[in-house]
Motif scaffolding. Structure first.
Motif, PDB file in Angstrom:
ATOM      1  N   ALA A 134      -7.273   4.315   3.130  1.00 59.71           N
ATOM      2  CA  ALA A 134      -8.243   3.218   3.099  1.00 59.71           C
ATOM      3  C   ALA A 134      -8.316   2.590   1.713  1.00 59.71           C
ATOM      4  O   ALA A 134      -8.401   1.362   1.575  1.00 59.71           O
ATOM      5  N   GLU A 135      -8.275   3.436   0.679  1.00 61.22           N
ATOM      6  CA  GLU A 135      -8.336   2.927  -0.698  1.00 61.22           C
ATOM      7  C   GLU A 135      -7.060   2.168  -1.049  1.00 61.22           C
ATOM      8  O   GLU A 135      -7.108   1.127  -1.724  1.00 61.22           O
ATOM      9  N   ALA A 136      -5.910   2.683  -0.588  1.00 57.84           N
ATOM     10  CA  ALA A 136      -4.637   2.005  -0.841  1.00 57.84           C
ATOM     11  C   ALA A 136      -4.613   0.641  -0.154  1.00 57.84           C
ATOM     12  O   ALA A 136      -4.155  -0.350  -0.731  1.00 57.84           O
ATOM     13  N   ASP A 137      -5.132   0.574   1.070  1.00 61.05           N
ATOM     14  CA  ASP A 137      -5.175  -0.693   1.790  1.00 61.05           C
ATOM     15  C   ASP A 137      -6.111  -1.694   1.103  1.00 61.05           C
ATOM     16  O   ASP A 137      -5.805  -2.886   1.010  1.00 61.05           O
ATOM     17  N   GLU A 138      -7.226  -1.197   0.612  1.00 59.12           N
ATOM     18  CA  GLU A 138      -8.177  -2.077  -0.066  1.00 59.12           C
ATOM     19  C   GLU A 138      -7.552  -2.674  -1.322  1.00 59.12           C
ATOM     20  O   GLU A 138      -7.680  -3.875  -1.581  1.00 59.12           O
ATOM     21  N   ARG A 139      -6.868  -1.810  -2.090  1.00 60.55           N
ATOM     22  CA  ARG A 139      -6.219  -2.314  -3.302  1.00 60.55           C
ATOM     23  C   ARG A 139      -5.105  -3.296  -2.933  1.00 60.55           C
ATOM     24  O   ARG A 139      -4.923  -4.314  -3.610  1.00 60.55           O
ATOM     25  N   ALA A 144       0.804  -1.227   0.000  1.00 65.42           N
ATOM     26  CA  ALA A 144       0.000   0.000   0.000  1.00 65.42           C
ATOM     27  C   ALA A 144       0.835   1.275   0.000  1.00 65.42           C
ATOM     28  O   ALA A 144       0.305   2.367  -0.270  1.00 65.42           O
ATOM     29  N   LEU A 145       2.134   1.162   0.279  1.00 64.40           N
ATOM     30  CA  LEU A 145       2.955   2.358   0.495  1.00 64.40           C
ATOM     31  C   LEU A 145       3.020   3.281  -0.721  1.00 64.40           C
ATOM     32  O   LEU A 145       2.728   4.473  -0.618  1.00 64.40           O
ATOM     33  N   ALA A 146       3.435   2.750  -1.873  1.00 67.22           N
ATOM     34  CA  ALA A 146       3.607   3.615  -3.048  1.00 67.22           C
ATOM     35  C   ALA A 146       2.298   4.248  -3.518  1.00 67.22           C
ATOM     36  O   ALA A 146       2.271   5.451  -3.825  1.00 67.22           O
ATOM     37  N   PRO A 147       1.185   3.509  -3.595  1.00 63.94           N
ATOM     38  CA  PRO A 147      -0.071   4.165  -3.986  1.00 63.94           C
ATOM     39  C   PRO A 147      -0.449   5.319  -3.053  1.00 63.94           C
ATOM     40  O   PRO A 147      -0.979   6.337  -3.491  1.00 63.94           O
ATOM     41  N   ARG A 148      -0.130   5.146  -1.780  1.00 60.55           N
ATOM     42  CA  ARG A 148      -0.505   6.175  -0.811  1.00 60.55           C
ATOM     43  C   ARG A 148       0.456   7.360  -0.836  1.00 60.55           C
ATOM     44  O   ARG A 148       0.033   8.518  -0.933  1.00 60.55           O
ATOM     45  N   VAL A 149       1.764   7.078  -0.794  1.00 59.80           N
ATOM     46  CA  VAL A 149       2.757   8.142  -0.659  1.00 59.80           C
ATOM     47  C   VAL A 149       3.107   8.785  -2.000  1.00 59.80           C
ATOM     48  O   VAL A 149       3.208  10.012  -2.109  1.00 59.80           O
ATOM     49  N   VAL A 150       3.286   7.969  -3.029  1.00 53.91           N
ATOM     50  CA  VAL A 150       3.726   8.489  -4.327  1.00 53.91           C
ATOM     51  C   VAL A 150       2.550   8.947  -5.183  1.00 53.91           C
ATOM     52  O   VAL A 150       2.611   9.988  -5.837  1.00 53.91           O
ATOM     53  N   HIS A 151       1.449   8.192  -5.133  1.00 57.59           N
ATOM     54  CA  HIS A 151       0.321   8.490  -6.015  1.00 57.59           C
ATOM     55  C   HIS A 151      -0.832   9.198  -5.300  1.00 57.59           C
ATOM     56  O   HIS A 151      -1.840   9.525  -5.919  1.00 57.59           O
ATOM     57  N   GLY A 152      -0.689   9.411  -3.999  1.00 52.83           N
ATOM     58  CA  GLY A 152      -1.674  10.201  -3.270  1.00 52.83           C
ATOM     59  C   GLY A 152      -3.011   9.544  -3.041  1.00 52.83           C
ATOM     60  O   GLY A 152      -4.023  10.220  -2.812  1.00 52.83           O
ATOM     61  N   VAL A 208       0.693   0.109  -8.260  1.00 49.62           N
ATOM     62  CA  VAL A 208       0.732   1.440  -8.879  1.00 49.62           C
ATOM     63  C   VAL A 208       0.114   1.427 -10.284  1.00 49.62           C
ATOM     64  O   VAL A 208       0.202   2.414 -11.003  1.00 49.62           O
ATOM     65  N   ARG A 209      -0.491   0.293 -10.650  1.00 52.60           N
ATOM     66  CA  ARG A 209      -1.127   0.135 -11.962  1.00 52.60           C
ATOM     67  C   ARG A 209      -0.170   0.547 -13.086  1.00 52.60           C
ATOM     68  O   ARG A 209      -0.456   1.460 -13.875  1.00 52.60           O
ATOM     69  N   PRO A 210       0.975  -0.126 -13.200  1.00 51.47           N
ATOM     70  CA  PRO A 210       1.990   0.319 -14.151  1.00 51.47           C
ATOM     71  C   PRO A 210       1.581   0.115 -15.602  1.00 51.47           C
ATOM     72  O   PRO A 210       0.917  -0.870 -15.939  1.00 51.47           O
ATOM     73  N   ARG A 211       1.993   1.050 -16.411  1.00 50.87           N
ATOM     74  CA  ARG A 211       1.830   0.905 -17.860  1.00 50.87           C
ATOM     75  C   ARG A 211       2.732  -0.210 -18.376  1.00 50.87           C
ATOM     76  O   ARG A 211       2.395  -0.920 -19.318  1.00 50.87           O
ATOM     77  N   LEU A 212       3.899  -0.327 -17.746  1.00 51.99           N
ATOM     78  CA  LEU A 212       4.890  -1.338 -18.133  1.00 51.99           C
ATOM     79  C   LEU A 212       5.461  -1.966 -16.878  1.00 51.99           C
ATOM     80  O   LEU A 212       5.916  -1.261 -15.982  1.00 51.99           O
ATOM     81  N   LEU A 213       5.439  -3.296 -16.817  1.00 56.33           N
ATOM     82  CA  LEU A 213       5.993  -4.032 -15.690  1.00 56.33           C
ATOM     83  C   LEU A 213       7.328  -4.636 -16.115  1.00 56.33           C
ATOM     84  O   LEU A 213       7.413  -5.343 -17.120  1.00 56.33           O
ATOM     85  N   LEU A 214       8.373  -4.344 -15.339  1.00 50.65           N
ATOM     86  CA  LEU A 214       9.720  -4.841 -15.616  1.00 50.65           C
ATOM     87  C   LEU A 214      10.072  -5.895 -14.572  1.00 50.65           C
ATOM     88  O   LEU A 214       9.961  -5.636 -13.365  1.00 50.65           O
ATOM     89  N   LEU A 215      10.491  -7.062 -15.020  1.00 50.15           N
ATOM     90  CA  LEU A 215      10.820  -8.168 -14.120  1.00 50.15           C
ATOM     91  C   LEU A 215      12.264  -8.580 -14.359  1.00 50.15           C
ATOM     92  O   LEU A 215      12.608  -9.071 -15.439  1.00 50.15           O
ATOM     93  N   ASP A 216      13.106  -8.382 -13.344  1.00 55.76           N
ATOM     94  CA  ASP A 216      14.536  -8.612 -13.497  1.00 55.76           C
ATOM     95  C   ASP A 216      14.966  -9.876 -12.759  1.00 55.76           C
ATOM     96  O   ASP A 216      15.261  -9.842 -11.569  1.00 55.76           O
ATOM     97  N   GLU A 217      14.994 -10.991 -13.475  1.00 56.68           N
ATOM     98  CA  GLU A 217      15.467 -12.262 -12.920  1.00 56.68           C
ATOM     99  C   GLU A 217      14.812 -12.557 -11.562  1.00 56.68           C
ATOM    100  O   GLU A 217      15.491 -12.861 -10.579  1.00 56.68           O
ATOM    101  N   ILE A 218      13.498 -12.474 -11.534  1.00 54.39           N
ATOM    102  CA  ILE A 218      12.807 -12.491 -10.247  1.00 54.39           C
ATOM    103  C   ILE A 218      12.829 -13.845  -9.547  1.00 54.39           C
ATOM    104  O   ILE A 218      12.441 -13.937  -8.379  1.00 54.39           O
ATOM    105  N   THR A 219      13.291 -14.899 -10.226  1.00 55.54           N
ATOM    106  CA  THR A 219      13.366 -16.209  -9.570  1.00 55.54           C
ATOM    107  C   THR A 219      14.798 -16.612  -9.241  1.00 55.54           C
ATOM    108  O   THR A 219      15.016 -17.662  -8.634  1.00 55.54           O
ATOM    109  N   SER A 220      15.775 -15.793  -9.599  1.00 58.80           N
ATOM    110  CA  SER A 220      17.171 -16.230  -9.472  1.00 58.80           C
ATOM    111  C   SER A 220      17.624 -16.370  -8.026  1.00 58.80           C
ATOM    112  O   SER A 220      18.566 -17.120  -7.739  1.00 58.80           O
TER     113      SER A 220
END
Length: 248
Positions: free
Chosen positions: A114-119, A102-110, A156-168
């Motif tokens: 309660a809405e950030a926690d729900e999401r 919930a942190l980035a939606p609340r702090v970065v996206h305003g 943050v509902r990204p337009r583009l999701l970047l995944l960098d070796e997330i299982t390594s």
């Protein structure tokens, strides 16, 4: 149609070493494009350049047709439209899973708290961790922590999701649970650029695979072609070693 991401002639140097050498790459709407290659080939650097975490030395990075790598561009605004998940989970240890998501939606996206926690709860449910919302990272397995990291990126509902070796960084038995989440995101139409060593997974979910070697894209095309019948000898050599390691 304008691609979501258009990388043109990207060059990145560290001192005298050229890590990315005129890389061209596009990711269309709802596509999954996977970058493969040996360790040190430039995969992670490419993703970091796209996310503007690294300054580029030449070329362009366009997001929905806008050159976000232009020094005059609003880099922070561009970064808010993307999200990256790293090899390391990078969760805040003093926060619960819910608080991390919930942190980035609340702090970065305003977003209201309660809405950030729900999401955040919805996303934790989506990655199969609804019952772990109040757990701190040290009470979660590596696979669970990485799933929280993915939920945090999606928050943050990204337009583009970047995944960098997330299982390594995961134990082998935990890899499957993370890849199943990504498989679901791809099926849902999330636009993804990812780097991975998991060739079988790349073949299943990718619309296009790019083989990066020595900072250059040596081969790019549909996964069945690049992974099943590569044109370049260097690609065949790489895949033969991958097969020997049991990752294809």
């Amino acid at each position: 149609m304008t691609p979501v991401l258009d990388v043109r002639g990207l060059v990145k140097r560290y001192g005298d070493a050229t890590v990315l050498d005129h890389v061209d790459l596009t990711v269309g709407e709802h596509q999954v494009v996977t970058v493969i290659g040996s360790s040190g080939s430039g995969k992670s650097t490419l993703l970091r350049c796209v996310d503007l975490l690294e300054e580029i030395d030449d070329g362009q990075v366009l997001l929905d047709g806008v050159d976000i790598s232009d020094p005059r561009a609003d880099a922070a605004a561009a970064q808010r439209r993307m999200a990256i998940v790293f090899q390391a989970f990078n969760l805040f240890p003093h926060m619960t899973a819910l608080q991390n998501v919930a942190l980035a939606p609340r702090v970065v996206h305003g977003l209201p708290a309660a809405e950030a926690d729900e999401r955040a709860r919805e996303l934790l449910d989506r990655v199969g961790l609804a019952d772990r919302a109040d757990a701190h990272p040290d009470r979660l397995s590596g696979g669970q922590q990485q799933r929280v990291a993915i939920a945090r990126a999606l928050a943050v509902r990204p337009r583009l999701l970047l995944l960098d070796e997330i299982t390594s960084a995961l134990d082998p038995e935990l890899v499957g649970e993370v890849l199943s989440i990504v498989r679901g995101l791809a099926a849902d139409g999330v636009t993804i650029l990812m780097a991975t060593h998991e060739m079988g997974f790349a073949r299943q979910v990718s619309d296009r695979v790019c083989f990066l070697d020595g900072g250059r894209v040596l081969e790019s095309g549909p996964p069945d072609q690049v992974l099943g019948d590569p044109v370049q000898e260097r690609t065949r050599q790489f895949l033969s070693r991958v097969i020997a390691a049991g990752r294809l």
